[in-house]
Design a protein around this motif. Sequence first.
Motif, short mmCIF file in Angstrom:
data_model
loop_
_atom_site.label_atom_id
_atom_site.label_comp_id
_atom_site.label_asym_id
_atom_site.label_seq_id
_atom_site.Cartn_x
_atom_site.Cartn_y
_atom_site.Cartn_z
N PHE A 7 -9.34 -6.68 -19.16
CA PHE A 7 -8.39 -7.44 -18.76
C PHE A 7 -8.21 -8.57 -19.81
N MET A 15 0.35 -6.45 -17.79
CA MET A 15 0.14 -6.44 -16.30
C MET A 15 1.01 -7.32 -15.84
N TYR A 19 4.06 -6.52 -12.99
CA TYR A 19 3.92 -7.00 -11.54
C TYR A 19 5.15 -7.80 -11.45
N GLY A 47 -9.47 -11.47 -7.19
CA GLY A 47 -8.91 -10.87 -8.24
C GLY A 47 -7.43 -11.23 -8.32
N GLY A 49 -5.57 -11.87 -10.93
CA GLY A 49 -4.74 -11.56 -12.01
C GLY A 49 -3.80 -12.68 -12.55
N ASP A 71 -10.97 -14.69 -10.48
CA ASP A 71 -10.90 -13.58 -11.12
C ASP A 71 -11.78 -13.37 -12.20
N ALA A 72 -12.30 -12.30 -12.69
CA ALA A 72 -13.27 -11.97 -13.53
C ALA A 72 -13.05 -12.26 -14.72
N SER A 73 -11.74 -12.32 -15.12
CA SER A 73 -11.20 -12.27 -16.48
C SER A 73 -10.63 -13.83 -17.01
N MET A 76 -6.81 -13.97 -17.45
CA MET A 76 -6.23 -13.95 -16.20
C MET A 76 -6.12 -15.18 -15.74
N CYS A 95 -14.57 -15.89 -11.44
CA CYS A 95 -15.94 -15.77 -11.06
C CYS A 95 -15.77 -14.26 -10.52
N ASP A 96 -16.83 -13.54 -10.36
CA ASP A 96 -16.99 -12.18 -9.79
C ASP A 96 -16.78 -12.03 -8.37
N ALA A 97 -16.09 -11.05 -7.89
CA ALA A 97 -15.73 -10.70 -6.42
C ALA A 97 -17.23 -10.60 -5.64
N THR A 113 -5.48 -7.65 -3.88
CA THR A 113 -4.82 -6.34 -3.99
C THR A 113 -5.03 -5.79 -5.36
N GLN A 114 -5.34 -4.64 -5.24
CA GLN A 114 -5.91 -3.79 -6.35
C GLN A 114 -6.90 -4.29 -7.46
N VAL A 119 -14.24 -2.61 -8.92
CA VAL A 119 -15.46 -3.32 -8.74
C VAL A 119 -16.50 -2.17 -8.40
C1 LIG Z 1 -4.93 -4.73 -11.31
S1 LIG Z 1 -5.13 -6.40 -11.56
C2 LIG Z 1 -4.64 -7.13 -10.01
C3 LIG Z 1 -4.32 -8.37 -10.08
C4 LIG Z 1 -3.81 -9.07 -8.74
N1 LIG Z 1 -4.48 -8.86 -7.60
C5 LIG Z 1 -2.37 -8.47 -8.38
O1 LIG Z 1 -2.43 -7.63 -7.42
O2 LIG Z 1 -1.32 -9.12 -8.82
C6 LIG Z 1 -6.88 -6.37 -11.23
C7 LIG Z 1 -7.60 -7.72 -11.28
O3 LIG Z 1 -8.91 -7.64 -10.96
C8 LIG Z 1 -9.68 -8.52 -11.74
N2 LIG Z 1 -11.04 -7.83 -11.42
C9 LIG Z 1 -11.64 -6.69 -11.73
N3 LIG Z 1 -12.99 -6.62 -11.70
C10 LIG Z 1 -13.01 -7.86 -11.04
C11 LIG Z 1 -14.35 -8.24 -10.19
N4 LIG Z 1 -15.45 -7.54 -10.43
N5 LIG Z 1 -14.25 -9.61 -9.84
C12 LIG Z 1 -13.36 -10.28 -9.80
N6 LIG Z 1 -12.15 -9.95 -10.55
C13 LIG Z 1 -11.90 -8.50 -10.86
C14 LIG Z 1 -9.14 -8.26 -13.01
O4 LIG Z 1 -9.72 -9.13 -13.96
C15 LIG Z 1 -7.79 -8.13 -12.63
O5 LIG Z 1 -6.99 -9.48 -13.01
#
Ligand SMILES: C[S@@+](CC[C@H](N)C(=O)[O-])C[C@H]1O[C@@H](n2cnc3c(N)ncnc32)[C@H](O)[C@@H]1O
Length: 263
Positions: A7, A15, A19, A47, A49, A71-73, A76, A95-97, A113-114, A119
């Motif tokens: 990401f 993305m 979206y 997350g 995004g 969000d981990a990125s 984003m 930060c991480d989920a 969402t998504q 993870v």
């Molecule tokens: C497909 S996107 C969805 C973004 C947003 N939730 C949406 O529906 O518009 C997935 C998001 O999850 C984040 N992500 C993935 N693994 C993660 C983790 N371990 N912790 C936090 N965020 C994470 C990614 O960086 C990305 O922004």
Amino acid sequence: MSGKLKFDTGAAKAMEAMYLTPDVVGQRVTVLNALGLLPYEHVLDIGSGPGLLAEDAAKMVGAEGRVLGVDASEAMVMMARTRCAALPQAEFLTCDATKLEAPDAGFDAVVSTQVYEYVDDVDQALRELHRVLKPRGRAVILDTDWDSIVWHASDADLMRRVLTCWDDHLADPHLPATLARRLKRVGLEVGRVEVVPMISVGFQPHSYAAGIMRAIRSFVRGNAEKHGLSEDDVQRWYDDQLRLAELGAFFFSVNRYMFVATK
Ligand SMILES: C[S@@+](CC[C@H](N)C(=O)[O-])C[C@H]1O[C@@H](n2cnc3c(N)ncnc32)[C@H](O)[C@@H]1O
């Protein structure tokens, strides 16, 4: 590129465009309706995004409410901060989920969402969701099951091989099938579970289907060798879809599954 989806800034832009298509705008409306936000509420978007859902949520809870997007990125998070710059009730953190930088029982509602499909340790991430939710707080979680896909192709075997490779972009491409049990295990009560379909009958350039086609081509190109595919195979798969589109024979459908839970 190889391995899981990255990401970075390029992916964040692609993305964001996907979206903003009517399909995904409709999905956000469904999720926000299920979340039922009220003015003054505190909401966590795990997350978050590009920040599209967080932006809508911030308008719903108003200036007295609060939305925290994590969000981990970093790319984003930067995009989400820019999007919500005029909404001081919306904040974003990298930060991480699985290790949320958020207090216990701090939120009326949590949405994701998504994200959990990406993870590795989903159960730890769900324990964190439960920890930060207030008693009687609501959670809405939506993920895709890539087994639900129906996608017309001239070469069904090539389609199957491309989609098998695409499965590698996620930690669990079939998470919804086990999610209700996992949510219960961390102490959440699962209420409604709904299917949210993404469907294109005929090809529209500004659609989720068109965006995911490009994302799959890019990811599978970078991971093709592992699955015995060549770059030519991937291009042949993509060109076939464009040809079917021209013939008016394009058909794509995949299901998201939305879980509405309470603590
Ligand atoms: C497909 S996107 C969805 C973004 C947003 N939730 C949406 O529906 O518009 C997935 C998001 O999850 C984040 N992500 C993935 N693994 C993660 C983790 N371990 N912790 C936090 N965020 C994470 C990614 O960086 C990305 O922004």
